[in-house]
Design a protein around this motif. Structure first.
Motif, PDB file in Angstrom:
ATOM      1  N   ALA A  91     -10.618   3.020   2.960  1.00 22.38           N
ATOM      2  CA  ALA A  91     -10.668   3.954   1.804  1.00 22.38           C
ATOM      3  C   ALA A  91     -11.377   4.987   1.886  1.00 22.38           C
ATOM      4  O   ALA A  91     -11.308   6.115   1.380  1.00 22.38           O
ATOM      5  N   GLU A 148      -9.022  -0.773  -2.870  1.00 23.88           N
ATOM      6  CA  GLU A 148     -10.194  -1.550  -2.392  1.00 23.88           C
ATOM      7  C   GLU A 148     -11.159  -1.952  -3.309  1.00 23.88           C
ATOM      8  O   GLU A 148     -12.127  -2.713  -3.062  1.00 23.88           O
ATOM      9  N   LEU A 185     -12.321  -7.250   3.945  1.00 27.12           N
ATOM     10  CA  LEU A 185     -12.757  -6.249   2.921  1.00 27.12           C
ATOM     11  C   LEU A 185     -13.705  -5.166   3.541  1.00 27.12           C
ATOM     12  O   LEU A 185     -13.325  -3.900   3.279  1.00 27.12           O
ATOM     13  N   TYR A 186     -14.264  -5.393   4.540  1.00 27.45           N
ATOM     14  CA  TYR A 186     -15.109  -4.216   5.456  1.00 27.45           C
ATOM     15  C   TYR A 186     -14.120  -3.328   5.812  1.00 27.45           C
ATOM     16  O   TYR A 186     -14.368  -1.907   5.914  1.00 27.45           O
ATOM     17  N   ASP A 243       0.753  -1.210   0.087  1.00 28.30           N
ATOM     18  CA  ASP A 243       0.102  -0.041  -0.043  1.00 28.30           C
ATOM     19  C   ASP A 243       0.820   1.302   0.081  1.00 28.30           C
ATOM     20  O   ASP A 243       1.796   1.593   1.022  1.00 28.30           O
ATOM     21  N   ALA A 247      -5.495   3.438  -1.884  1.00 32.90           N
ATOM     22  CA  ALA A 247      -6.779   3.637  -1.459  1.00 32.90           C
ATOM     23  C   ALA A 247      -7.155   4.922  -2.240  1.00 32.90           C
ATOM     24  O   ALA A 247      -6.703   5.952  -2.577  1.00 32.90           O
ATOM     25  N   ARG A 248      -8.619   4.432  -2.991  1.00 28.91           N
ATOM     26  CA  ARG A 248      -9.075   5.508  -3.821  1.00 28.91           C
ATOM     27  C   ARG A 248      -8.112   5.736  -5.009  1.00 28.91           C
ATOM     28  O   ARG A 248      -8.398   6.556  -5.818  1.00 28.91           O
ATOM     29  N   ALA A 292      -7.213  -3.278   8.790  1.00 28.74           N
ATOM     30  CA  ALA A 292      -7.703  -4.084   7.637  1.00 28.74           C
ATOM     31  C   ALA A 292      -6.627  -5.461   7.382  1.00 28.74           C
ATOM     32  O   ALA A 292      -7.224  -6.279   6.635  1.00 28.74           O
ATOM     33  N   LEU A 316     -11.067  -2.513   4.603  1.00 25.85           N
ATOM     34  CA  LEU A 316     -10.260  -2.135   3.801  1.00 25.85           C
ATOM     35  C   LEU A 316     -11.293  -0.753   3.218  1.00 25.85           C
ATOM     36  O   LEU A 316     -10.805   0.147   2.703  1.00 25.85           O
ATOM     37  N   LEU A 317     -12.513  -1.056   3.106  1.00 28.23           N
ATOM     38  CA  LEU A 317     -13.448  -0.089   2.739  1.00 28.23           C
ATOM     39  C   LEU A 317     -13.465   0.974   3.669  1.00 28.23           C
ATOM     40  O   LEU A 317     -13.771   2.059   2.991  1.00 28.23           O
TER      41      LEU A 317
END
Length: 350
Positions: A263, A239, A256-257, A14, A226-227, A43, A259-260
Motif C-alpha cells: 500500500a 490494507e 499484513l506487513y 485486488d 491499495a489506499r 503479500a 500488504l502495508l
C-alpha cells in the motif's frame, strides 16, 4: 450489523491495477504495474486484476487512451506474480473474443465479465468461451442499484447457469448503504450455488462498511484496492479491509506487513494523491452515476460553463451508464441552454 464475529475465509480480489487506472486517466506504465504486482504477490494477495479501467479493448477516445496496450500491460505483469492469480476484466461490446484469447495466451487465470445489471444474457457466449478455455470465469452486474434485489438474483442465476464460477454486483457509483447491500447479497446467495462477490466504491464513505455487510450476508469474494485507489472517491481500502476481517474472524491468507508495504508503494508510485471524498464524489454517489465519469464530467463542465453537480444529477435522472459518455456533452448543452431561464439546477432524485 448483527453477528460481528465470523468464521471461514474470504477471498480478496485486488483491482488496484485496473480500477485504479481511472484515477490517473489510464496512465500507469510497465514499471509501475510490475512493482505493485510483485508487492501484492509477496503479500499473498490471491488475485490481482490488470488492465485499462474499463477493461480489455476499452482504450479509446471515448473511454480514455491508456499509456500501454492490453498486450503490453499483461506482458509486464505476468512474470512478476509467480503465486498470485492474474485477472482481467472485460465488458462485452468493448472487448471481444480476440481480446480474451490474447489475455488467456498471456496466462490470465481469471476472466471477469461485466454487464449492465439487467443484461446477463449478453455474457452467455463469452462465458462459454472462457469456460471452454479452461480459465476461471466470473461475472458481475454493473450499476446494480438500478435493479431490485430479486432482479439481481435472477440475473446472477442466469450467469451461473451460463458457466460463471462466481457472480456478484458492483456498486459502480458508490450509491449503496449497508442495508441495501445486505438485502441484495442475501437474495443473490439464495439464488445461486457459486461464490458471490461484491465490489464497493467510496463516494459516500461506505465502501468498507458495505464490504463487511456483503460478507456478513454471504459474499465470499471481496474487491479492494491499495489506499482505496480507484474511480471517483476510490474503492474499499485493501490494507484496512484485511486486518478488519482478521479481527472479525475471517481468514484471507494475506501477510499484513507485506500488504502495508504494498500500500505504501502504491501511494508513492501509482497515484498523484490518495483518493478523497470531495463534493463531486458525494454528488456522483447520490446521483447514482458511474464513478469513472468523474474526469469527463469535470472537463466538460469547465468547457461548457455548467456546474458539474448539475450534470451528475441529470445523468443520474437519465440512468446513464458506462459506454454512454457522449451523453455528457448533450446534458451540458441542455443545461447551458437553461441558464438563461433559471439556475440550471437539477433537483437530486432519492
Amino acid at each position: 450489523m448483527e453477528g460481528v464475529r465470523g468464521s471461514g475465509s474470504v477471498r480478496i480480489y485486488d483491482s488496484t491495477l485496473r480500477d485504479g487506472q481511472h484515477a490517473v486517466r489510464h496512465s500507469l506504465n510497465a514499471q509501475q504495474l510490475r512493482r505493485y504486482a510483485s508487492a501484492a504477490d509477496t503479500a499473498g494477495v490471491p488475485t490481482v486484476e490488470i488492465g485499462h479501467g474499463n477493461g480489455l479493448g476499452a482504450s479509446s477516445l471515448q473511454a480514455g487512451r491508456a499509456t500501454l496496450t492490453d498486450d503490453e500491460m499483461l506482458s509486464a505483469v505476468r512474470e512478476a506474480m509467480p503465486k498470485s492469480e492474474m485477472a482481467v476484466f472485460m465488458l462485452p461490446g468493448w472487448g471481444t473474443a480476440n481480446d480474451l484469447t490474447m489475455a488467456i495466451g498471456h496466462g490470465a487465470d481469471v476472466v471477469r465479465l461485466g454487464m449492465h445489471c439487467t443484461e446477463a444474457d449478453i455474457a452467455e457466449r463469452h462465458l462459454g468461451f472462457v469456460r471452454d478455455a479452461g480459465v476461471k470465469a466470473q461475472a458481475v452486474l454493473l450499476m446494480s442499484h438500478m435493479a431490485s434485489p430479486q432482479r439481481l438474483a435472477d440475473e446472477c442465476a442466469k450467469l451461473a447457469k451460463f458457466g460463471a464460477n462466481a457472480v456478484g454486483i458492483l456498486d459502480s457509483s458508490g450509491h449503496y448503504l449497508p442495508l441495501d447491500v445486505m438485502e441484495r447479497i442475501k437474495t443473490i446467495c439464495e439464488a445461486v450455488d457459486v461464490p458471490v462477490l461484491f465490489h464497493g466504491h467510496n463516494n459516500l464513505s461506505m465502501a468498507l462498511a458495505n464490504s463487511l455487510a456483503a460478507i456478513q450476508s454471504g459474499a465470499r469474494i471481496i474487491d479492494a484496492c491499495a489506499r482505496g485507489f480507484g474511480a471517483g472517491a476510490g474503492n474499499a481500502q485493501l490494507e484496512v479491509l484485511v486486518p478488519v476481517l482478521s479481527r472479525m474472524g475471517y481468514e484471507t491468507g494475506i501477510d499484513l506487513y507485506s500488504l502495508l508495504d504494498a500500500a505504501d508503494l502504491a501511494e508513492s508510485e501509482l497515484m498523484t494523491a490518495p483518493p478523497k471524498i470531495d463534493s463531486v464524489s458525494v454528488v456522483s454517489g447520490l446521483a447514482g452515476v458511474f464513478s469513472g465519469f468523474r474526469h469527463r464530467v469535470q472537463d466538460i463542465s469547465k468547457e461548457y460553463g455548467v456546474d458539474s453537480r448539475d450534470i451528475f444529477f441529470e445523468l443520474g435522472r437519465r440512468q446513464v451508464v458506462a459506454g454512454q459518455e457522449d451523453l455528457i456533452v448533450d446534458v451540458a448543452l441542455e443545461l447551458r441552454g437553461m441558464l438563461g431561464k433559471n439556475s440550471g439546477r437539477v433537483a437530486p432524485t432519492q
